[in-house]
Design a protein around this motif. Structure first.
Motif, PDB file in Angstrom:
ATOM      1  N   GLY A 266      11.310   1.968  26.100  1.00 52.25           N
ATOM      2  CA  GLY A 266      11.330   3.399  25.813  1.00 52.25           C
ATOM      3  C   GLY A 266       9.933   3.974  25.737  1.00 52.25           C
ATOM      4  N   THR A 267       9.007   3.233  25.136  1.00 55.77           N
ATOM      5  CA  THR A 267       7.612   3.675  25.035  1.00 55.77           C
ATOM      6  C   THR A 267       6.996   3.819  26.419  1.00 55.77           C
ATOM      7  OG1 THR A 267       7.356   2.573  22.903  1.00 55.77           O
ATOM      8  CG2 THR A 267       5.336   3.096  24.114  1.00 55.77           C
ATOM      9  N   LEU A 268       7.235   2.832  27.279  1.00 62.85           N
ATOM     10  CA  LEU A 268       6.687   2.876  28.636  1.00 62.85           C
ATOM     11  C   LEU A 268       7.314   3.996  29.448  1.00 62.85           C
ATOM     12  CD1 LEU A 268       6.607  -0.961  29.430  1.00 62.85           C
ATOM     13  CD2 LEU A 268       4.674   0.500  28.813  1.00 62.85           C
ATOM     14  N   ALA A 269       8.623   4.181  29.300  1.00 62.22           N
ATOM     15  CA  ALA A 269       9.313   5.237  30.046  1.00 62.22           C
ATOM     16  C   ALA A 269       8.805   6.616  29.639  1.00 62.22           C
ATOM     17  CB  ALA A 269      10.820   5.143  29.813  1.00 62.22           C
ATOM     18  N   THR A 270       8.621   6.820  28.345  1.00 59.45           N
ATOM     19  CA  THR A 270       8.118   8.098  27.850  1.00 59.45           C
ATOM     20  C   THR A 270       6.708   8.358  28.364  1.00 59.45           C
ATOM     21  OG1 THR A 270       9.481   7.938  25.861  1.00 59.45           O
ATOM     22  CG2 THR A 270       7.613   9.447  25.785  1.00 59.45           C
ATOM     23  N   ALA A 271       5.883   7.316  28.347  1.00 60.39           N
ATOM     24  CA  ALA A 271       4.514   7.451  28.840  1.00 60.39           C
ATOM     25  C   ALA A 271       4.482   7.792  30.326  1.00 60.39           C
ATOM     26  CB  ALA A 271       3.740   6.163  28.585  1.00 60.39           C
ATOM     27  N   ALA A 272       5.481   7.339  31.069  1.00 63.00           N
ATOM     28  CA  ALA A 272       5.548   7.610  32.501  1.00 63.00           C
ATOM     29  C   ALA A 272       6.049   9.022  32.796  1.00 63.00           C
ATOM     30  CB  ALA A 272       6.451   6.589  33.192  1.00 63.00           C
ATOM     31  N   GLY A 273       6.382   9.776  31.740  1.00 62.02           N
ATOM     32  CA  GLY A 273       6.783  11.163  31.919  1.00 62.02           C
ATOM     33  C   GLY A 273       8.274  11.396  32.011  1.00 62.02           C
ATOM     34  N   THR A 274       9.074  10.427  31.613  1.00 60.42           N
ATOM     35  CA  THR A 274      10.528  10.540  31.712  1.00 60.42           C
ATOM     36  C   THR A 274      11.059  11.732  30.906  1.00 60.42           C
ATOM     37  OG1 THR A 274      10.759   8.158  32.022  1.00 60.42           O
ATOM     38  CG2 THR A 274      12.710   9.345  31.275  1.00 60.42           C
ATOM     39  N   LEU A 275      12.017  12.449  31.484  1.00 56.65           N
ATOM     40  CA  LEU A 275      12.726  13.516  30.794  1.00 56.65           C
ATOM     41  C   LEU A 275      14.090  12.966  30.382  1.00 56.65           C
ATOM     42  CD1 LEU A 275      11.952  16.413  33.304  1.00 56.65           C
ATOM     43  CD2 LEU A 275      10.852  16.018  31.098  1.00 56.65           C
ATOM     44  N   TYR A 276      14.475  13.186  29.134  1.00 58.95           N
ATOM     45  CA  TYR A 276      15.695  12.575  28.604  1.00 58.95           C
ATOM     46  C   TYR A 276      16.814  13.593  28.458  1.00 58.95           C
ATOM     47  CZ  TYR A 276      12.554   8.724  27.484  1.00 58.95           C
ATOM     48  OH  TYR A 276      11.641   7.712  27.569  1.00 58.95           O
ATOM     49  N   ILE A 277      18.037  13.122  28.761  1.00 64.13           N
ATOM     50  CA  ILE A 277      19.196  13.994  28.668  1.00 64.13           C
ATOM     51  C   ILE A 277      20.353  13.266  27.993  1.00 64.13           C
ATOM     52  CG2 ILE A 277      19.914  13.278  30.999  1.00 64.13           C
ATOM     53  CD1 ILE A 277      21.243  16.005  31.333  1.00 64.13           C
ATOM     54  N   GLN A 278      21.099  13.994  27.166  1.00 69.43           N
ATOM     55  CA  GLN A 278      22.343  13.478  26.595  1.00 69.43           C
ATOM     56  C   GLN A 278      23.463  13.844  27.570  1.00 69.43           C
ATOM     57  OE1 GLN A 278      22.856  15.076  22.657  1.00 69.43           O
ATOM     58  NE2 GLN A 278      21.023  14.085  21.847  1.00 69.43           N
ATOM     59  N   ARG A 279      23.900  12.872  28.331  1.00 68.00           N
ATOM     60  CA  ARG A 279      24.799  13.164  29.445  1.00 68.00           C
ATOM     61  C   ARG A 279      26.155  13.681  29.014  1.00 68.00           C
ATOM     62  NH1 ARG A 279      23.160   7.945  33.164  1.00 68.00           N
ATOM     63  NH2 ARG A 279      21.307   8.872  34.110  1.00 68.00           N
ATOM     64  N   SER A 280      26.556  13.401  27.783  1.00 70.71           N
ATOM     65  CA  SER A 280      27.867  13.844  27.315  1.00 70.71           C
ATOM     66  C   SER A 280      27.836  15.284  26.800  1.00 70.71           C
ATOM     67  CB  SER A 280      28.361  12.922  26.200  1.00 70.71           C
ATOM     68  OG  SER A 280      27.453  12.927  25.110  1.00 70.71           O
ATOM     69  N   SER A 281      26.657  15.872  26.725  1.00 66.80           N
ATOM     70  CA  SER A 281      26.504  17.208  26.153  1.00 66.80           C
ATOM     71  C   SER A 281      26.273  18.253  27.242  1.00 66.80           C
ATOM     72  CB  SER A 281      25.337  17.228  25.160  1.00 66.80           C
ATOM     73  OG  SER A 281      25.034  18.547  24.755  1.00 66.80           O
ATOM     74  N   ARG A 282      27.168  19.198  27.373  1.00 68.54           N
ATOM     75  CA  ARG A 282      27.013  20.285  28.345  1.00 68.54           C
ATOM     76  C   ARG A 282      25.803  21.143  27.993  1.00 68.54           C
ATOM     77  NH1 ARG A 282      29.868  22.971  32.189  1.00 68.54           N
ATOM     78  NH2 ARG A 282      29.495  25.216  32.386  1.00 68.54           N
ATOM     79  N   ARG A 283      25.607  21.378  26.692  1.00 70.58           N
ATOM     80  CA  ARG A 283      24.467  22.183  26.261  1.00 70.58           C
ATOM     81  C   ARG A 283      23.155  21.500  26.643  1.00 70.58           C
ATOM     82  NH1 ARG A 283      24.157  24.335  20.162  1.00 70.58           N
ATOM     83  NH2 ARG A 283      25.855  25.602  21.038  1.00 70.58           N
ATOM     84  N   ASP A 284      23.109  20.166  26.494  1.00 69.70           N
ATOM     85  CA  ASP A 284      21.878  19.458  26.830  1.00 69.70           C
ATOM     86  C   ASP A 284      21.645  19.443  28.337  1.00 69.70           C
ATOM     87  OD1 ASP A 284      19.710  18.124  25.407  1.00 69.70           O
ATOM     88  OD2 ASP A 284      20.227  16.375  26.622  1.00 69.70           O
ATOM     89  N   ALA A 285      22.739  19.456  29.096  1.00 69.71           N
ATOM     90  CA  ALA A 285      22.601  19.540  30.550  1.00 69.71           C
ATOM     91  C   ALA A 285      21.935  20.857  30.945  1.00 69.71           C
ATOM     92  CB  ALA A 285      23.959  19.408  31.227  1.00 69.71           C
TER      93      ALA A 285
END
Length: 253
Positions: A111-130
């Protein structure tokens, strides 16, 4: 006798690669913690690409790039998804920012490496987050960034291509940003046939997949970039179907 010696040799090679891979992951965490804060974002991106390329070497995977990677953004890359190797594979070919499920952010080290690489995170079950993600992607496109998604939503078995979810294409439609289809494939370098050593699907365990990769002889990873596309009046659903057809072609070509 010969078969037993071959198995021992393969296991020793896998252990050696595994030790080097763990050391490289630890080095990546150190770079993120102590070097990233002093670097400009484009320097960080260059480090991520170099780190990912070295990770493939440590794992014994040879990278082959076909077609033309995006030179600059805004671009949304749309790819099939086979393995835990797919993200470092695409980073090694051309740095991009991935859209990933929110769970990844909490994974130790990864997770630390992914965040450092600029990853954008989404809660796939949430329409609002989409909807929030579509806005975040639109902002990234306005900054000229290169984003990447796996529209299957999960890993496939490498034999067939799952249906594409179209939600995240909405940002490209709204911003008139080009989309680049990408086909991923793993190949046995000795036979030229498709390899399934790197698959991570269904009941397969992550450790089992990693061990198969580390044990493989002459494993090649092919990243095949297609031509840039614009929406040209298509809505996200019809565009997703057309992209599915093109990605399916690229991954088999």
């Amino acid at each position: 006798m010969a078969n037993g010696l071959h198995k021992i040799k393969t296991s020793l090679r896998a252990v050696w690669r595994g030790m080097r891979l763990l050391a490289h992951v630890a080095k990546g965490a150190w770079i993120v913690a102590f070097r990233f804060p002093q670097l400009h974002y484009w320097q960080q991106h260059a480090l991520v690409q170099a780190w990912a390329a070295t990770l493939l070497v440590r794992a014994g995977v040879e990278l082959e790039v076909k077609g033309q990677p995006p030179v600059k953004g805004p671009v949304l890359m749309v790819s099939n998804h086979i393995s835990w190797l797919d993200i470092p594979l695409l980073h090694a070919a051309r740095h991009c920012r991935f859209i990933s499920k929110s769970d990844v952010k909490g994974w130790p080290i990864i997770g630390t490496l992914a965040t450092a690489a600029g990853t954008l995170y989404i809660q796939r079950s949430s329409r609002r987050d989409a909807m929030r993600m579509i806005t975040a992607m639109a902002d990234a496109f306005k900054r000229g960034e290169i984003l990447a998604v796996f529209p299957e939503g999960t890993t496939g078995d490498g034999r067939s291509l799952l249906s594409f979810h179209s939600n995240l294409l909405e940002a490209a439609v709204q911003c008139d940003a080009p989309v680049q289809p990408v086909g991923l494939r793993f190949v046995d370098g000795k036979t030229g046939e498709t390899s399934y050593a790197a698959t991570y699907v269904g009941d397969e365990t992550l450790l089992g997949s990693i061990w198969r990769v580390l044990s493989a002889d002459h494993l090649q990873a092919v990243v095949h970039y297609g031509e840039l596309q614009s929406a040209d009046g298509r809505d996200r659903r019809s565009w997703a179907k057309d992209l599915h057809t093109e990605v399916d072609r690229l991954r088999q070509d």
